[in-house]
Design a protein around this motif. Structure first.
Motif, mmCIF file in Angstrom:
data_model
loop_
_atom_site.group_PDB
_atom_site.id
_atom_site.type_symbol
_atom_site.label_atom_id
_atom_site.label_comp_id
_atom_site.label_asym_id
_atom_site.label_seq_id
_atom_site.Cartn_x
_atom_site.Cartn_y
_atom_site.Cartn_z
ATOM 1 N N LEU A 91 0.661 -1.311 -0.113
ATOM 2 C CA LEU A 91 0.120 0.096 0.005
ATOM 3 C C LEU A 91 0.923 1.276 -0.015
ATOM 4 C CD1 LEU A 91 -2.878 -1.170 2.418
ATOM 5 C CD2 LEU A 91 -2.933 -0.827 -0.021
ATOM 6 N N TRP A 92 2.080 1.184 0.786
ATOM 7 C CA TRP A 92 2.924 2.435 0.757
ATOM 8 C C TRP A 92 3.475 2.690 -0.441
ATOM 9 C CZ3 TRP A 92 7.684 4.292 0.238
ATOM 10 C CH2 TRP A 92 8.066 5.301 0.562
ATOM 11 N N VAL A 93 4.004 1.524 -1.383
ATOM 12 C CA VAL A 93 4.671 1.650 -2.318
ATOM 13 C C VAL A 93 3.673 2.293 -3.382
ATOM 14 C CG1 VAL A 93 5.499 0.325 -4.196
ATOM 15 C CG2 VAL A 93 6.434 0.090 -2.218
ATOM 16 N N LEU A 94 2.426 1.814 -3.544
ATOM 17 C CA LEU A 94 1.547 2.470 -4.629
ATOM 18 C C LEU A 94 1.028 3.765 -4.309
ATOM 19 C CD1 LEU A 94 -0.795 -0.920 -4.500
ATOM 20 C CD2 LEU A 94 0.629 -0.043 -6.311
ATOM 21 N N ARG A 95 1.046 4.277 -3.011
ATOM 22 C CA ARG A 95 0.674 5.588 -2.781
ATOM 23 C C ARG A 95 1.873 6.473 -2.923
ATOM 24 N NH1 ARG A 95 -2.436 3.732 2.880
ATOM 25 N NH2 ARG A 95 -4.486 3.282 1.912
ATOM 26 N N ASN A 96 3.397 6.485 -2.610
ATOM 27 C CA ASN A 96 4.092 6.997 -2.393
ATOM 28 C C ASN A 96 5.412 7.165 -3.494
ATOM 29 O OD1 ASN A 96 3.610 8.412 0.440
ATOM 30 N ND2 ASN A 96 3.258 6.213 0.618
ATOM 31 N N VAL A 97 5.442 5.948 -3.988
ATOM 32 C CA VAL A 97 6.587 5.723 -5.008
ATOM 33 C C VAL A 97 6.271 6.620 -6.213
ATOM 34 C CG1 VAL A 97 8.130 3.681 -6.231
ATOM 35 C CG2 VAL A 97 7.599 3.807 -3.613
ATOM 36 N N GLU A 98 7.391 6.879 -6.882
ATOM 37 C CA GLU A 98 7.221 7.877 -8.083
ATOM 38 C C GLU A 98 7.980 7.226 -9.063
ATOM 39 O OE1 GLU A 98 8.452 11.330 -6.817
ATOM 40 O OE2 GLU A 98 6.582 12.193 -6.106
ATOM 41 N N ALA A 99 7.715 7.425 -10.480
ATOM 42 C CA ALA A 99 8.495 6.746 -11.638
ATOM 43 C C ALA A 99 10.097 7.337 -11.255
ATOM 44 C CB ALA A 99 8.119 7.613 -12.813
ATOM 45 N N GLY A 100 10.902 6.282 -11.698
ATOM 46 C CA GLY A 100 12.414 6.420 -11.424
ATOM 47 C C GLY A 100 13.041 6.359 -10.200
ATOM 48 N N ASP A 101 12.228 6.220 -8.984
ATOM 49 C CA ASP A 101 12.673 5.803 -7.919
ATOM 50 C C ASP A 101 13.458 4.578 -7.818
ATOM 51 O OD1 ASP A 101 11.794 8.324 -6.850
ATOM 52 O OD2 ASP A 101 10.013 7.262 -5.765
ATOM 53 N N VAL A 102 14.319 4.544 -6.796
ATOM 54 C CA VAL A 102 15.047 3.148 -6.647
ATOM 55 C C VAL A 102 14.891 2.538 -5.508
ATOM 56 C CG1 VAL A 102 17.368 1.813 -6.404
ATOM 57 C CG2 VAL A 102 16.966 3.533 -8.399
ATOM 58 N N CYS A 103 14.255 1.436 -5.296
ATOM 59 C CA CYS A 103 13.821 0.663 -3.929
ATOM 60 C C CYS A 103 15.007 -0.338 -3.568
ATOM 61 C CB CYS A 103 12.278 0.089 -3.969
ATOM 62 S SG CYS A 103 11.728 -0.160 -2.429
ATOM 63 N N VAL A 104 15.906 -0.014 -2.696
ATOM 64 C CA VAL A 104 16.590 -1.281 -2.162
ATOM 65 C C VAL A 104 15.736 -2.096 -1.182
ATOM 66 C CG1 VAL A 104 18.775 -1.817 -0.990
ATOM 67 C CG2 VAL A 104 18.470 0.313 -2.486
ATOM 68 N N VAL A 105 15.595 -3.348 -1.688
ATOM 69 C CA VAL A 105 14.540 -4.305 -0.929
ATOM 70 C C VAL A 105 15.548 -5.220 -0.072
ATOM 71 C CG1 VAL A 105 12.735 -5.945 -0.909
ATOM 72 C CG2 VAL A 105 12.798 -3.900 -2.428
ATOM 73 N N PRO A 119 4.141 -3.941 -7.636
ATOM 74 C CA PRO A 119 3.745 -2.740 -7.195
ATOM 75 C C PRO A 119 4.908 -1.698 -7.803
ATOM 76 C CG PRO A 119 3.286 -4.056 -5.646
ATOM 77 C CD PRO A 119 3.933 -4.970 -6.537
ATOM 78 N N LEU A 120 6.101 -1.913 -7.847
ATOM 79 C CA LEU A 120 7.421 -1.197 -8.240
ATOM 80 C C LEU A 120 7.132 -1.036 -9.720
ATOM 81 C CD1 LEU A 120 10.344 -2.421 -5.914
ATOM 82 C CD2 LEU A 120 9.069 -0.236 -6.054
ATOM 83 N N LYS A 121 6.917 -2.080 -10.309
ATOM 84 C CA LYS A 121 6.844 -1.940 -11.929
ATOM 85 C C LYS A 121 5.458 -1.228 -12.316
ATOM 86 C CE LYS A 121 8.972 -6.263 -13.663
ATOM 87 N NZ LYS A 121 9.693 -6.777 -12.481
ATOM 88 N N LEU A 122 4.415 -1.114 -11.498
ATOM 89 C CA LEU A 122 3.469 -0.543 -11.859
ATOM 90 C C LEU A 122 3.799 1.251 -11.777
ATOM 91 C CD1 LEU A 122 0.326 -2.412 -10.079
ATOM 92 C CD2 LEU A 122 0.543 -1.979 -12.614
ATOM 93 N N LYS A 123 4.479 1.584 -10.711
ATOM 94 C CA LYS A 123 4.756 2.731 -10.742
ATOM 95 C C LYS A 123 6.006 3.210 -11.233
ATOM 96 C CE LYS A 123 3.210 5.024 -7.788
ATOM 97 N NZ LYS A 123 1.896 5.882 -7.621
ATOM 98 N N ARG A 124 6.585 2.446 -12.306
ATOM 99 C CA ARG A 124 7.674 2.531 -13.181
ATOM 100 C C ARG A 124 8.984 2.721 -12.178
ATOM 101 N NH1 ARG A 124 6.856 6.937 -16.462
ATOM 102 N NH2 ARG A 124 5.168 7.624 -15.419
#
Length: 426
Positions: A91-105, A119-124
Protein backbone atom coordinates in the motif's frame (compact mmCIF):
# COMPACT_ATOMS: atom_id res chain seq x y z
CA UNK A 1 14.77 10.42 -7.87
CA UNK A 2 14.84 9.04 -4.35
CA UNK A 3 16.41 5.95 -2.84
CA UNK A 4 14.06 3.93 -0.59
CA UNK A 5 15.56 1.30 1.70
CA UNK A 6 12.97 -1.26 2.83
CA UNK A 7 13.74 -3.42 5.86
CA UNK A 8 11.50 -4.47 8.76
CA UNK A 9 13.84 -2.84 11.28
CA UNK A 10 15.71 0.46 11.00
CA UNK A 11 17.23 3.03 13.33
CA UNK A 12 17.03 3.18 16.32
CA UNK A 13 16.59 -0.62 16.43
CA UNK A 14 19.84 -2.50 17.17
CA UNK A 15 19.34 -5.71 15.18
CA UNK A 16 22.07 -6.69 12.73
CA UNK A 17 20.13 -5.87 9.56
CA UNK A 18 18.91 -2.59 11.07
CA UNK A 19 22.45 -1.45 11.87
CA UNK A 20 23.65 -2.38 8.38
CA UNK A 21 20.72 -0.82 6.49
CA UNK A 22 20.68 2.32 8.66
CA UNK A 23 24.42 2.75 8.16
CA UNK A 24 23.97 2.70 4.39
CA UNK A 25 20.96 5.04 4.49
CA UNK A 26 22.74 7.66 6.60
CA UNK A 27 25.90 7.51 4.49
CA UNK A 28 23.98 7.84 1.22
CA UNK A 29 22.17 10.89 2.61
CA UNK A 30 25.48 12.49 3.60
CA UNK A 31 26.76 11.89 0.07
CA UNK A 32 23.92 13.72 -1.62
CA UNK A 33 21.25 11.10 -2.31
CA UNK A 34 17.61 11.73 -1.44
CA UNK A 35 16.98 8.80 0.93
CA UNK A 36 13.92 7.41 2.66
CA UNK A 37 13.50 4.40 4.92
CA UNK A 38 10.54 2.02 4.89
CA UNK A 39 10.25 -0.05 8.04
CA UNK A 40 7.96 -1.13 10.90
CA UNK A 41 7.20 0.57 14.22
CA UNK A 42 8.69 -2.33 16.19
CA UNK A 43 11.94 -3.16 17.92
CA UNK A 44 13.26 -6.63 17.14
CA UNK A 45 13.80 -7.51 20.81
CA UNK A 46 10.84 -5.81 22.48
CA UNK A 47 7.34 -6.25 21.12
CA UNK A 48 5.87 -3.82 23.69
CA UNK A 49 7.80 -0.80 22.41
CA UNK A 50 6.45 1.17 19.45
CA UNK A 51 8.03 3.92 17.40
CA UNK A 52 6.36 6.91 15.76
CA UNK A 53 4.94 6.51 12.26
CA UNK A 54 7.36 9.05 10.77
CA UNK A 55 10.73 10.48 11.80
CA UNK A 56 13.59 12.47 10.31
CA UNK A 57 16.94 11.03 11.39
CA UNK A 58 20.38 11.98 10.08
CA UNK A 59 19.00 13.33 6.83
CA UNK A 60 16.59 10.52 5.95
CA UNK A 61 12.81 10.37 6.25
CA UNK A 62 11.83 7.13 7.99
CA UNK A 63 8.31 5.86 7.28
CA UNK A 64 7.12 3.25 9.78
CA UNK A 65 4.31 0.96 8.75
CA UNK A 66 1.49 -0.31 10.93
CA UNK A 67 1.83 -4.09 11.45
CA UNK A 68 0.87 -6.69 13.98
CA UNK A 69 3.27 -6.97 16.90
CA UNK A 70 3.32 -10.57 18.10
CA UNK A 71 7.13 -10.67 18.21
CA UNK A 72 9.60 -13.43 17.48
CA UNK A 73 8.80 -15.99 20.17
CA UNK A 74 6.23 -18.01 18.18
CA UNK A 75 6.37 -18.91 14.52
CA UNK A 76 2.69 -18.14 13.92
CA UNK A 77 3.09 -14.71 15.50
CA UNK A 78 6.19 -13.97 13.47
CA UNK A 79 4.36 -15.11 10.32
CA UNK A 80 1.51 -12.68 10.98
CA UNK A 81 4.00 -9.86 11.58
CA UNK A 82 5.58 -10.71 8.22
CA UNK A 83 2.24 -10.80 6.38
CA UNK A 84 1.02 -7.49 7.75
CA UNK A 85 4.33 -5.82 6.87
CA UNK A 86 4.08 -7.14 3.30
CA UNK A 87 0.52 -5.82 2.98
CA UNK A 88 1.36 -2.38 4.42
CA UNK A 89 4.48 -2.13 2.26
CA UNK A 90 2.50 -2.72 -0.93
CA UNK A 91 0.00 0.00 0.00
CA UNK A 92 2.80 2.44 0.85
CA UNK A 93 4.60 1.79 -2.45
CA UNK A 94 1.42 2.32 -4.48
CA UNK A 95 0.73 5.62 -2.69
CA UNK A 96 4.21 7.10 -2.39
CA UNK A 97 6.70 5.73 -4.92
CA UNK A 98 7.28 7.75 -8.08
CA UNK A 99 8.59 6.87 -11.53
CA UNK A 100 12.37 6.57 -11.54
CA UNK A 101 12.72 5.89 -7.80
CA UNK A 102 15.03 3.08 -6.71
CA UNK A 103 13.85 0.76 -3.93
CA UNK A 104 16.56 -1.23 -2.17
CA UNK A 105 14.61 -4.23 -0.89
CA UNK A 106 16.16 -6.22 1.97
CA UNK A 107 15.33 -9.75 3.10
CA UNK A 108 13.47 -8.98 6.33
CA UNK A 109 10.69 -9.92 6.11
CA UNK A 110 11.43 -12.88 3.83
CA UNK A 111 10.32 -12.71 0.19
CA UNK A 112 9.68 -8.96 0.30
CA UNK A 113 11.11 -8.73 -3.23
CA UNK A 114 8.28 -10.98 -4.44
CA UNK A 115 5.60 -8.81 -2.89
CA UNK A 116 7.03 -5.47 -4.07
CA UNK A 117 8.09 -6.51 -7.57
CA UNK A 118 4.78 -5.83 -9.34
CA UNK A 119 3.83 -2.67 -7.37
CA UNK A 120 7.24 -1.15 -8.19
CA UNK A 121 6.81 -2.04 -11.86
CA UNK A 122 3.35 -0.46 -11.87
CA UNK A 123 4.85 2.74 -10.48
CA UNK A 124 7.70 2.55 -13.04
CA UNK A 125 10.22 2.42 -10.21
CA UNK A 126 13.29 0.21 -10.06
CA UNK A 127 14.21 -2.55 -7.59
CA UNK A 128 17.61 -3.47 -6.20
CA UNK A 129 17.67 -6.50 -3.89
CA UNK A 130 20.03 -6.51 -0.90
CA UNK A 131 20.28 -10.16 0.08
CA UNK A 132 21.33 -10.13 3.73
CA UNK A 133 20.15 -13.76 3.89
CA UNK A 134 18.60 -16.07 1.30
CA UNK A 135 15.00 -17.10 1.78
CA UNK A 136 13.32 -19.54 1.48
CA UNK A 137 16.59 -21.54 1.58
CA UNK A 138 17.24 -20.70 5.24
CA UNK A 139 13.71 -21.72 6.23
CA UNK A 140 13.97 -24.93 4.20
CA UNK A 141 17.31 -25.95 5.73
CA UNK A 142 16.02 -25.28 9.25
CA UNK A 143 12.80 -27.22 8.49
CA UNK A 144 10.66 -24.16 9.21
CA UNK A 145 9.22 -24.71 5.72
CA UNK A 146 8.82 -28.22 4.35
CA UNK A 147 10.78 -29.24 1.25
CA UNK A 148 7.67 -29.96 -0.77
CA UNK A 149 5.56 -28.07 -3.25
CA UNK A 150 5.36 -25.01 -0.97
CA UNK A 151 9.13 -24.74 -0.88
CA UNK A 152 9.42 -25.16 -4.65
CA UNK A 153 6.80 -22.47 -5.26
CA UNK A 154 8.54 -20.07 -2.85
CA UNK A 155 11.89 -20.65 -4.58
CA UNK A 156 10.38 -20.10 -8.02
CA UNK A 157 8.70 -16.87 -6.95
CA UNK A 158 11.84 -15.58 -5.27
CA UNK A 159 13.93 -16.35 -8.37
CA UNK A 160 11.34 -14.61 -10.55
CA UNK A 161 11.64 -11.45 -8.43
CA UNK A 162 15.45 -11.51 -8.63
CA UNK A 163 15.43 -11.92 -12.41
CA UNK A 164 13.24 -8.82 -12.70
CA UNK A 165 15.48 -6.62 -10.53
CA UNK A 166 18.06 -4.13 -11.76
CA UNK A 167 20.66 -5.63 -9.46
CA UNK A 168 20.93 -8.26 -6.73
CA UNK A 169 23.60 -7.54 -4.12
CA UNK A 170 25.01 -10.48 -2.15
CA UNK A 171 27.36 -10.16 0.85
CA UNK A 172 29.57 -13.13 -0.08
CA UNK A 173 30.86 -14.80 -3.24
CA UNK A 174 29.38 -18.18 -2.28
CA UNK A 175 25.87 -16.69 -2.34
CA UNK A 176 26.41 -15.05 -5.74
CA UNK A 177 27.73 -18.32 -7.21
CA UNK A 178 24.74 -20.18 -5.80
CA UNK A 179 22.35 -17.71 -7.44
CA UNK A 180 24.16 -18.12 -10.76
CA UNK A 181 23.50 -21.84 -10.52
CA UNK A 182 19.82 -20.99 -10.04
CA UNK A 183 19.99 -19.12 -13.36
CA UNK A 184 19.78 -15.63 -11.96
CA UNK A 185 21.42 -13.53 -14.72
CA UNK A 186 25.11 -13.12 -14.01
CA UNK A 187 24.95 -9.52 -15.14
CA UNK A 188 22.48 -8.67 -12.37
CA UNK A 189 24.69 -9.98 -9.54
CA UNK A 190 27.09 -7.92 -7.44
CA UNK A 191 29.01 -8.71 -4.26
CA UNK A 192 29.38 -6.03 -1.60
CA UNK A 193 30.70 -7.34 1.71
CA UNK A 194 29.04 -6.38 4.95
CA UNK A 195 30.91 -4.03 7.24
CA UNK A 196 31.12 -2.59 10.73
CA UNK A 197 31.72 0.86 12.20
CA UNK A 198 35.45 0.96 12.77
CA UNK A 199 35.29 4.40 14.36
CA UNK A 200 32.81 3.31 17.04
CA UNK A 201 34.31 -0.17 17.48
CA UNK A 202 38.03 -0.06 18.12
CA UNK A 203 40.37 -2.37 20.01
CA UNK A 204 40.27 -1.67 23.77
CA UNK A 205 43.14 -2.97 25.94
CA UNK A 206 42.04 -5.46 28.59
CA UNK A 207 43.16 -3.26 31.48
CA UNK A 208 41.14 -0.32 30.17
CA UNK A 209 37.85 -2.17 29.67
CA UNK A 210 35.32 -1.12 32.29
CA UNK A 211 33.00 -4.07 31.62
CA UNK A 212 35.75 -6.57 32.40
CA UNK A 213 36.00 -5.01 35.86
CA UNK A 214 32.24 -4.67 36.36
CA UNK A 215 31.63 -8.29 35.35
CA UNK A 216 34.45 -9.69 37.53
CA UNK A 217 36.52 -10.93 34.59
CA UNK A 218 39.67 -8.87 35.15
CA UNK A 219 42.12 -11.75 35.53
CA UNK A 220 40.41 -14.37 33.36
CA UNK A 221 41.08 -15.43 29.80
CA UNK A 222 37.63 -14.71 28.32
CA UNK A 223 36.09 -16.69 25.45
CA UNK A 224 33.14 -14.65 24.17
CA UNK A 225 29.98 -15.10 22.14
CA UNK A 226 28.06 -11.92 21.29
CA UNK A 227 24.87 -11.71 19.27
CA UNK A 228 21.77 -13.65 18.36
CA UNK A 229 21.14 -17.12 19.81
CA UNK A 230 19.37 -18.05 16.59
CA UNK A 231 18.28 -21.20 14.82
CA UNK A 232 21.17 -20.89 12.37
CA UNK A 233 23.76 -21.13 15.15
CA UNK A 234 25.12 -24.17 16.98
CA UNK A 235 25.88 -24.14 20.72
CA UNK A 236 26.40 -27.78 21.72
CA UNK A 237 30.04 -27.69 20.62
CA UNK A 238 30.63 -24.51 22.64
CA UNK A 239 29.00 -25.96 25.74
CA UNK A 240 30.96 -29.20 25.39
CA UNK A 241 34.21 -27.23 25.16
CA UNK A 242 33.21 -25.28 28.27
CA UNK A 243 32.58 -28.58 30.06
CA UNK A 244 36.06 -29.80 29.08
CA UNK A 245 37.57 -26.63 30.55
CA UNK A 246 35.41 -26.20 33.65
CA UNK A 247 38.36 -27.15 35.87
CA UNK A 248 40.32 -24.13 34.63
CA UNK A 249 39.59 -21.24 36.99
CA UNK A 250 41.54 -18.89 34.72
CA UNK A 251 39.25 -19.42 31.68
CA UNK A 252 35.73 -18.03 31.47
CA UNK A 253 33.09 -18.23 28.74
CA UNK A 254 30.99 -15.07 28.25
CA UNK A 255 27.73 -15.37 26.27
CA UNK A 256 26.04 -12.05 25.42
CA UNK A 257 22.72 -11.71 23.61
CA UNK A 258 19.32 -13.29 23.23
CA UNK A 259 17.15 -15.15 20.77
CA UNK A 260 15.38 -18.40 20.01
CA UNK A 261 17.99 -20.74 21.54
CA UNK A 262 18.89 -18.64 24.59
CA UNK A 263 16.51 -20.46 26.96
CA UNK A 264 17.77 -23.89 25.85
CA UNK A 265 21.39 -22.79 26.31
CA UNK A 266 20.62 -21.52 29.81
CA UNK A 267 18.90 -24.79 30.69
CA UNK A 268 21.89 -26.83 29.50
CA UNK A 269 24.30 -24.64 31.47
CA UNK A 270 22.28 -25.33 34.64
CA UNK A 271 21.96 -29.03 33.88
CA UNK A 272 25.72 -29.45 33.44
CA UNK A 273 26.66 -27.09 36.27
CA UNK A 274 28.86 -24.98 33.99
CA UNK A 275 29.88 -22.32 36.48
CA UNK A 276 32.60 -21.14 34.09
CA UNK A 277 29.96 -19.58 31.80
CA UNK A 278 28.76 -16.01 32.38
CA UNK A 279 25.52 -14.92 30.67
CA UNK A 280 24.69 -11.30 29.86
CA UNK A 281 21.88 -9.65 27.88
CA UNK A 282 22.38 -7.83 24.59
CA UNK A 283 24.31 -4.62 25.26
CA UNK A 284 23.32 -1.16 23.97
CA UNK A 285 25.11 0.33 20.96
CA UNK A 286 27.11 2.78 23.08
CA UNK A 287 28.69 -0.15 24.93
CA UNK A 288 29.33 -2.30 21.86
CA UNK A 289 33.06 -1.61 21.64
CA UNK A 290 33.51 -2.43 25.32
CA UNK A 291 31.31 -5.54 25.23
CA UNK A 292 33.17 -6.91 22.20
CA UNK A 293 36.47 -5.97 23.84
CA UNK A 294 35.78 -7.98 27.01
CA UNK A 295 36.64 -11.25 25.26
CA UNK A 296 40.20 -12.26 24.44
CA UNK A 297 38.87 -14.47 21.66
CA UNK A 298 35.39 -14.66 20.12
CA UNK A 299 33.19 -17.56 19.07
CA UNK A 300 31.13 -17.56 15.87
CA UNK A 301 28.98 -20.51 14.83
CA UNK A 302 26.94 -21.38 11.75
CA UNK A 303 25.31 -24.66 10.71
CA UNK A 304 27.19 -25.88 7.60
CA UNK A 305 24.11 -26.33 5.36
CA UNK A 306 23.46 -22.60 5.73
CA UNK A 307 26.91 -21.50 4.52
CA UNK A 308 25.86 -20.10 1.11
CA UNK A 309 22.74 -18.46 2.54
CA UNK A 310 23.82 -16.63 5.73
CA UNK A 311 26.86 -14.68 6.86
CA UNK A 312 27.05 -13.95 10.62
CA UNK A 313 27.34 -10.17 10.78
CA UNK A 314 28.90 -10.37 14.24
CA UNK A 315 32.12 -11.47 12.52
CA UNK A 316 32.75 -7.95 11.17
CA UNK A 317 32.34 -6.38 14.61
CA UNK A 318 34.84 -8.88 16.02
CA UNK A 319 37.36 -7.92 13.35
CA UNK A 320 36.77 -4.22 14.12
CA UNK A 321 37.34 -4.89 17.83
CA UNK A 322 40.67 -6.49 16.95
CA UNK A 323 39.95 -9.93 18.39
CA UNK A 324 40.63 -13.43 17.01
CA UNK A 325 37.74 -15.66 15.98
CA UNK A 326 37.14 -19.32 16.70
CA UNK A 327 34.58 -20.44 14.13
CA UNK A 328 32.40 -23.52 14.66
CA UNK A 329 30.97 -24.65 11.34
CA UNK A 330 32.34 -25.65 7.94
CA UNK A 331 36.14 -25.13 8.08
CA UNK A 332 36.11 -24.77 4.28
CA UNK A 333 33.31 -22.23 4.22
CA UNK A 334 33.46 -18.45 3.85
CA UNK A 335 34.56 -17.59 7.40
CA UNK A 336 36.85 -20.59 7.74
CA UNK A 337 38.62 -19.60 4.54
CA UNK A 338 39.01 -15.96 5.67
CA UNK A 339 40.46 -17.01 9.03
CA UNK A 340 43.01 -19.29 7.41
CA UNK A 341 44.07 -16.90 4.64
CA UNK A 342 44.47 -13.91 6.93
CA UNK A 343 45.68 -15.72 10.07
CA UNK A 344 43.15 -14.17 12.44
CA UNK A 345 41.66 -17.27 14.05
CA UNK A 346 40.81 -20.93 13.64
CA UNK A 347 37.86 -22.99 12.35
CA UNK A 348 36.63 -26.29 13.79
CA UNK A 349 33.90 -28.65 12.66
CA UNK A 350 30.55 -28.91 14.42
CA UNK A 351 30.87 -31.38 17.30
CA UNK A 352 34.67 -31.16 17.60
CA UNK A 353 34.72 -29.76 21.12
CA UNK A 354 38.12 -31.34 21.78
CA UNK A 355 39.83 -29.28 19.06
CA UNK A 356 37.93 -26.16 20.13
CA UNK A 357 39.05 -26.60 23.73
CA UNK A 358 42.60 -27.23 22.48
CA UNK A 359 42.65 -23.94 20.58
CA UNK A 360 41.38 -22.10 23.66
CA UNK A 361 44.06 -23.66 25.88
CA UNK A 362 46.78 -22.86 23.35
CA UNK A 363 45.71 -19.22 23.13
CA UNK A 364 45.46 -18.98 26.92
CA UNK A 365 49.07 -20.08 27.19
CA UNK A 366 50.31 -18.00 24.23
CA UNK A 367 49.61 -14.30 24.85
CA UNK A 368 52.01 -13.28 22.06
CA UNK A 369 50.01 -15.37 19.60
CA UNK A 370 46.77 -13.72 20.73
CA UNK A 371 48.34 -10.30 20.12
CA UNK A 372 49.43 -11.40 16.64
CA UNK A 373 46.00 -12.76 15.70
CA UNK A 374 44.31 -9.66 17.10
CA UNK A 375 46.49 -7.33 15.03
CA UNK A 376 45.78 -9.42 11.91
CA UNK A 377 42.04 -9.18 12.58
CA UNK A 378 42.00 -5.39 12.82
CA UNK A 379 44.31 -5.09 9.79
CA UNK A 380 41.94 -7.23 7.72
CA UNK A 381 39.00 -5.12 8.86
CA UNK A 382 40.68 -1.88 7.84
CA UNK A 383 41.52 -3.27 4.40
CA UNK A 384 38.25 -4.99 3.43
CA UNK A 385 35.36 -4.38 5.82
CA UNK A 386 35.14 -0.72 6.80
CA UNK A 387 31.89 1.20 6.62
CA UNK A 388 33.44 3.64 4.15
CA UNK A 389 34.49 0.87 1.78
CA UNK A 390 31.11 -0.85 1.82
CA UNK A 391 29.10 2.36 1.48
CA UNK A 392 31.40 3.61 -1.29
CA UNK A 393 30.68 0.44 -3.23
CA UNK A 394 26.95 1.08 -2.81
CA UNK A 395 27.42 4.74 -3.79
CA UNK A 396 29.08 3.66 -7.01
CA UNK A 397 26.37 1.10 -7.74
CA UNK A 398 23.42 3.41 -7.12
CA UNK A 399 25.01 6.33 -8.95
CA UNK A 400 24.53 4.42 -12.21
CA UNK A 401 20.83 5.14 -11.99
CA UNK A 402 21.27 8.92 -11.68
CA UNK A 403 21.74 11.52 -14.44
CA UNK A 404 25.44 11.71 -15.26
CA UNK A 405 25.98 15.21 -13.83
CA UNK A 406 24.29 14.34 -10.53
CA UNK A 407 26.14 11.02 -10.32
CA UNK A 408 29.48 12.76 -10.87
CA UNK A 409 28.79 15.25 -8.11
CA UNK A 410 27.82 12.52 -5.65
CA UNK A 411 30.81 10.33 -6.48
CA UNK A 412 33.15 13.26 -5.97
CA UNK A 413 31.83 13.64 -2.42
CA UNK A 414 32.82 10.10 -1.46
CA UNK A 415 36.11 10.35 0.41
CA UNK A 416 37.51 7.15 -1.06
CA UNK A 417 35.36 5.29 -3.55
CA UNK A 418 36.23 1.62 -3.18
CA UNK A 419 36.01 -0.54 -6.31
CA UNK A 420 32.87 -2.59 -6.20
CA UNK A 421 33.53 -6.32 -6.06
CA UNK A 422 31.14 -7.33 -8.80
CA UNK A 423 30.49 -10.50 -10.69
CA UNK A 424 29.65 -8.22 -13.65
CA UNK A 425 27.80 -5.00 -14.31
CA UNK A 426 24.03 -4.95 -14.72
Amino acid sequence: MKIILANRYLYPDESATSRMTSSLAFTLARRGFSVQGLTSRQFHDNRDRRLSSREMANGIAIHRLATSGFGRNRLWGRALDYITFHFSAVLWVLRNVEAGDVCVVCTDPPLLSVTLSLPLKLKRARMVNWLHDLFPEVALELSVVRKGWAGRVALAMRDWSLRGALCNVAPIDQMARYLERRRIPKGSLAVVHHWSDGAAIQPIPRNQNRLRRDWGLDDAFVVGYSGNFGRAHEFDTILAAAARLKHRDDIRFLLIGGGHKRAAVEAEIRAQGLDNIVLKPLQPRELLAESLGVADVHLVSLLPPLEPFVIPSKFYGILAAGRPTLFIGDPNGEIGDILERHDCGHAVAIGDSETLAGHILHLRESPERVIELSANARRLFEIDYTEDRGCSAWTKLLSRFLPSATAGAILSQAEAVAPINERSRP
